[in-house]
Write an enzyme that holds these catalytic residues in place. Structure first.
Site, PDB file in Angstrom:
ATOM      1  N   ARG A 133     -50.295  84.860  36.730  1.00 50.84           N
ATOM      2  CA  ARG A 133     -49.412  85.854  36.581  1.00 50.84           C
ATOM      3  C   ARG A 133     -48.180  85.762  37.956  1.00 50.84           C
ATOM      4  O   ARG A 133     -47.328  86.468  38.112  1.00 50.84           O
ATOM      5  CB  ARG A 133     -49.958  86.980  36.769  1.00 50.84           C
ATOM      6  CG  ARG A 133     -50.592  87.426  35.489  1.00 50.84           C
ATOM      7  CD  ARG A 133     -51.151  88.908  35.420  1.00 50.84           C
ATOM      8  NE  ARG A 133     -51.845  89.072  34.278  1.00 50.84           N
ATOM      9  CZ  ARG A 133     -53.018  88.673  33.792  1.00 50.84           C
ATOM     10  NH1 ARG A 133     -53.618  88.263  34.733  1.00 50.84           N
ATOM     11  NH2 ARG A 133     -53.414  89.176  32.541  1.00 50.84           N
ATOM     12  N   HIS A 157     -65.904  84.909  33.767  1.00 51.17           N
ATOM     13  CA  HIS A 157     -65.543  84.450  32.541  1.00 51.17           C
ATOM     14  C   HIS A 157     -65.657  83.056  32.332  1.00 51.17           C
ATOM     15  O   HIS A 157     -64.763  82.339  31.496  1.00 51.17           O
ATOM     16  CB  HIS A 157     -63.935  84.275  33.006  1.00 51.17           C
ATOM     17  CG  HIS A 157     -63.096  85.853  33.135  1.00 51.17           C
ATOM     18  ND1 HIS A 157     -62.052  86.017  34.016  1.00 51.17           N
ATOM     19  CD2 HIS A 157     -63.445  86.939  32.722  1.00 51.17           C
ATOM     20  CE1 HIS A 157     -61.766  87.225  34.022  1.00 51.17           C
ATOM     21  NE2 HIS A 157     -62.703  87.960  33.037  1.00 51.17           N
ATOM     22  N   CYS A 198     -72.398  78.636  15.624  1.00 48.44           N
ATOM     23  CA  CYS A 198     -73.678  78.592  15.889  1.00 48.44           C
ATOM     24  C   CYS A 198     -73.947  78.461  17.219  1.00 48.44           C
ATOM     25  O   CYS A 198     -73.142  78.798  18.044  1.00 48.44           O
ATOM     26  CB  CYS A 198     -74.207  77.288  14.925  1.00 48.44           C
ATOM     27  SG  CYS A 198     -73.601  75.587  15.820  1.00 48.44           S
ATOM     28  N   CYS A 228     -72.571  72.429  12.215  1.00 51.89           N
ATOM     29  CA  CYS A 228     -72.005  73.451  11.417  1.00 51.89           C
ATOM     30  C   CYS A 228     -70.885  73.226  10.839  1.00 51.89           C
ATOM     31  O   CYS A 228     -70.429  73.826   9.556  1.00 51.89           O
ATOM     32  CB  CYS A 228     -72.655  74.694  11.761  1.00 51.89           C
ATOM     33  SG  CYS A 228     -71.414  75.442  12.909  1.00 51.89           S
ATOM     34  N   SER A 255     -54.891  89.361  40.964  1.00 51.87           N
ATOM     35  CA  SER A 255     -54.052  90.344  40.704  1.00 51.87           C
ATOM     36  C   SER A 255     -54.921  91.847  40.585  1.00 51.87           C
ATOM     37  O   SER A 255     -54.186  92.636  40.317  1.00 51.87           O
ATOM     38  CB  SER A 255     -53.074  90.207  39.482  1.00 51.87           C
ATOM     39  OG  SER A 255     -53.772  90.161  38.456  1.00 51.87           O
ATOM     40  N   ASN A 306     -54.418  89.008  49.072  1.00 47.19           N
ATOM     41  CA  ASN A 306     -53.497  88.703  47.814  1.00 47.19           C
ATOM     42  C   ASN A 306     -52.183  88.984  48.296  1.00 47.19           C
ATOM     43  O   ASN A 306     -51.735  89.773  49.051  1.00 47.19           O
ATOM     44  CB  ASN A 306     -53.808  89.774  46.755  1.00 47.19           C
ATOM     45  CG  ASN A 306     -53.443  89.032  45.403  1.00 47.19           C
ATOM     46  OD1 ASN A 306     -53.993  87.899  44.902  1.00 47.19           O
ATOM     47  ND2 ASN A 306     -52.572  89.623  44.650  1.00 47.19           N
ATOM     48  N   ILE A 329     -53.690  82.387  51.340  1.00 43.92           N
ATOM     49  CA  ILE A 329     -55.249  82.649  51.306  1.00 43.92           C
ATOM     50  C   ILE A 329     -55.895  81.541  52.164  1.00 43.92           C
ATOM     51  O   ILE A 329     -56.942  81.716  52.680  1.00 43.92           O
ATOM     52  CB  ILE A 329     -55.625  82.539  49.829  1.00 43.92           C
ATOM     53  CG1 ILE A 329     -55.366  83.945  49.117  1.00 43.92           C
ATOM     54  CG2 ILE A 329     -57.046  82.364  49.637  1.00 43.92           C
ATOM     55  CD1 ILE A 329     -55.469  83.965  47.752  1.00 43.92           C
TER      56      ILE A 329
END
Length: 245
Positions: A29, A114, A125, A150, A189, A213, A231
């Site tokens: 972003r 994540h 499957c 599958c 963010s 940030n 950072i």
């Protein structure tokens, strides 16, 4: 009032895409973020679109193949967190990133809220495979490789928008936040939940929140300190202040 640097208990860390930009991986972003410069790219991260559109999946496999994270190496910010642990501090990292740069730097307590880009799963499957093996199929001429078990749809072992988060990862993240005396939010963010809400969990449990940030976040109002410096410079400096070297 005690300065947060003087607290000696566990340190929780939430990291977002901003911690990896110095490693050559764009954020999402920011002014030059992946989604800022190419809004269509955000569709690749939406589960419903992905499973419905074979052409979108083919584009997603090419994006995975070309992801700069394959060539990336940990930068001074990742290494600073390793140094914090080596100094004897209890450090738990919650990362929104899928690049595994924390682990490659040497951090050993990392919750991937994540998921990660190094493994592949089937949506239908229990089949799993390495991303490297699946990308070999793409290179061999399969634009949208199907599950060999599958025939279902394969995807990276990452959490897309519209997908349910891994409950074990959430529990582990909450434990880090609840037990931290200092909670660092770095390069995020703080707009994506429930990852961002770990800041509130930590503050509610008595932690001092420190946000590193470049841009303002929704959680700035709760922070004991806000650092806008780059950072790769700011986090090593803060770690030096914490460990006293």
């Amino acid at each position: 009032m005690t300065d947060w640097r003087e607290r000696k208990g566990p340190i929780g860390v939430l990291t977002g895409a901003g911690i990896s930009t110095d490693s050559g991986i764009p954020d999402f972003r920011g002014p030059r973020g992946t989604w800022t410069e190419d809004p269509v790219a955000e569709l690749l991260s939406t589960y419903q679109n992905y499973v419905a559109d074979p052409q979108l999946r083919a584009r997603a496999w090419l994006a995975r193949r070309d992801n700069p994270a394959w060539q990336a190496t940990p930068n001074p910010a990742h290494q600073a967190l390793v140094r914090l642990g080596a100094a004897g501090r209890q450090v738990g990292i919650i990362t929104q990133n899928i690049d595994r740069l924390h682990q490659r730097a040497g951090s050993d307590s990392v919750v991937e809220i994540h998921g990660n880009m190094f493994e592949v799963v089937c949506v239908d499957c229990e089949f799993t495979d390495s991303m490297a093996a699946t990308l070999e199929r793409v290179a061999a001429g399969e634009p949208d490789p199907a599950c060999p078990a599958c025939g279902g749809i394969l995807k990276a072992d990452t959490i897309m928008f519209g997908q349910q988060l891994n409950s074990a990862a959430i529990r582990a993240a909450v434990e880090i936040a609840e037990t931290a005396e200092v909670f660092l939010a770095v390069g995020s963010s703080l707009q994506v939940e429930p990852a961002a809400s770990m800041c509130a969990v930590a503050v509610d449990a008595g932690a001092d929140l420190v946000i590193v940030n470049a841009e303002p976040t929704p959680y700035d109002v709760y922070a004991a300190e806000i650092v806008r410096d780059p950072i790769g410079v700011a986090l090593p400096r803060l770690v030096s202040e914490i460990v006293g070297d």
